[in-house]
Write a protein that holds these residues in place. Structure first.
Motif, PDB file in Angstrom:
ATOM      1  N   ALA A 162      42.640  39.660  40.202  1.00 13.59           N
ATOM      2  CA  ALA A 162      42.088  40.744  41.018  1.00 13.59           C
ATOM      3  C   ALA A 162      41.638  41.916  40.159  1.00 13.59           C
ATOM      4  O   ALA A 162      40.651  42.583  40.486  1.00 13.59           O
ATOM      5  CB  ALA A 162      43.120  41.203  42.044  1.00 13.59           C
ATOM      6  N   PHE A 165      38.045  41.695  39.354  1.00 12.14           N
ATOM      7  CA  PHE A 165      37.171  41.898  40.501  1.00 12.14           C
ATOM      8  C   PHE A 165      37.168  43.354  40.955  1.00 12.14           C
ATOM      9  O   PHE A 165      36.190  43.807  41.556  1.00 12.14           O
ATOM     10  CB  PHE A 165      37.553  40.949  41.645  1.00 12.14           C
ATOM     11  N   ASP A 183      32.404  37.850  45.176  1.00 14.14           N
ATOM     12  CA  ASP A 183      33.517  37.960  46.117  1.00 14.14           C
ATOM     13  C   ASP A 183      33.819  36.611  46.769  1.00 14.14           C
ATOM     14  O   ASP A 183      34.984  36.254  46.967  1.00 14.14           O
ATOM     15  CB  ASP A 183      33.221  39.013  47.182  1.00 14.14           C
ATOM     16  N   TYR A 186      35.766  34.625  44.360  1.00 16.77           N
ATOM     17  CA  TYR A 186      37.144  35.116  44.298  1.00 16.77           C
ATOM     18  C   TYR A 186      37.978  34.513  45.423  1.00 16.77           C
ATOM     19  O   TYR A 186      39.092  34.032  45.200  1.00 16.77           O
ATOM     20  CB  TYR A 186      37.159  36.647  44.363  1.00 16.77           C
TER      21      TYR A 186
END
Length: 196
Positions: A162, A165, A183, A186
């Motif tokens: 995370a 990101f 995204d 992810y």
């Protein structure tokens, strides 16, 4: 010294609100405990009794801000005990952190404040986020929805992912790859990491 680490004094939240506004206005480096006291209309000693320096105040402010975001998303999530549910909540948290005014301001003006938490040690915010995620993983493991294993290293690994990101996603966007594309990847990565 009292701080959020030791007490739940509701007055401290008001002072943290004032500090947040100072940082948004001036940046962290130009915000002082004296300025926080002035804007809060209290004596400097009132603020100094709660926080010995701006680093301690910022630590409490970041913990309140980041953990508050994750907790609110967790409460609003439909399900955080399945791989897909955790992945969607994780993405919502990443997006909220990326768009958070305090986070953006710190990264714009004082990005080096974040380096210790990325390179040298876990902060209280990170610890709290790992605890939240580990508890969700354990709930999913109990129902068989999530693969077995020690939930803490699993949660730490997902938290490491995370970080990229939150902090670096925009460095990987261009005409070919959008933030929405990243995204989506992810969510796939988190989902697959947790599937049985």
């Amino acid at each position: 010294m009292s701080s959020l680490r030791h007490t739940a004094d509701p007055r401290l939240d008001g002072y943290l609100d004032v500090a947040r506004e100072c940082i948004l206005d001036l940046g962290w480096r130009r915000t002082t405990l004296t300025e926080v006291a002035r804007r809060a209309d209290v004596s400097r000693m009132t603020i100094y009794r709660a926080w010995p320096d701006m680093g301690a105040l910022l630590g409490d402010l970041m913990t309140r801000e980041w953990v508050g975001i994750a907790a609110a998303i967790g409460r609003a999530a439909a399900d955080t005990t399945t791989p897909a549910g955790i992945a969607e909540a994780a993405l919502a948290t990443v997006r909220a952190l990326r768009d958070n005014g305090l986070f953006v301001r710190i990264v714009e003006l004082d990005p080096d404040l974040m380096l210790p938490y990325l390179l040298h040690r876990r902060g209280r915010s990170q610890e709290a986020l790992v605890e939240i995620l580990a508890a969700e993983i354990e709930s999913g493991q109990a129902s068989g929805a999530i693969r077995q294993g020690d939930a803490v290293p699993m949660a730490r690994a997902l938290t490491l992912g995370a970080h990229g990101f939150v902090f670096s996603a925009l460095t990987m966007t261009d005409d070919r790859v959008s933030l929405a594309d990243l995204d989506a990847e992810y969510v796939r990565a988190v989902t697959r990491a947790l599937e049985p």
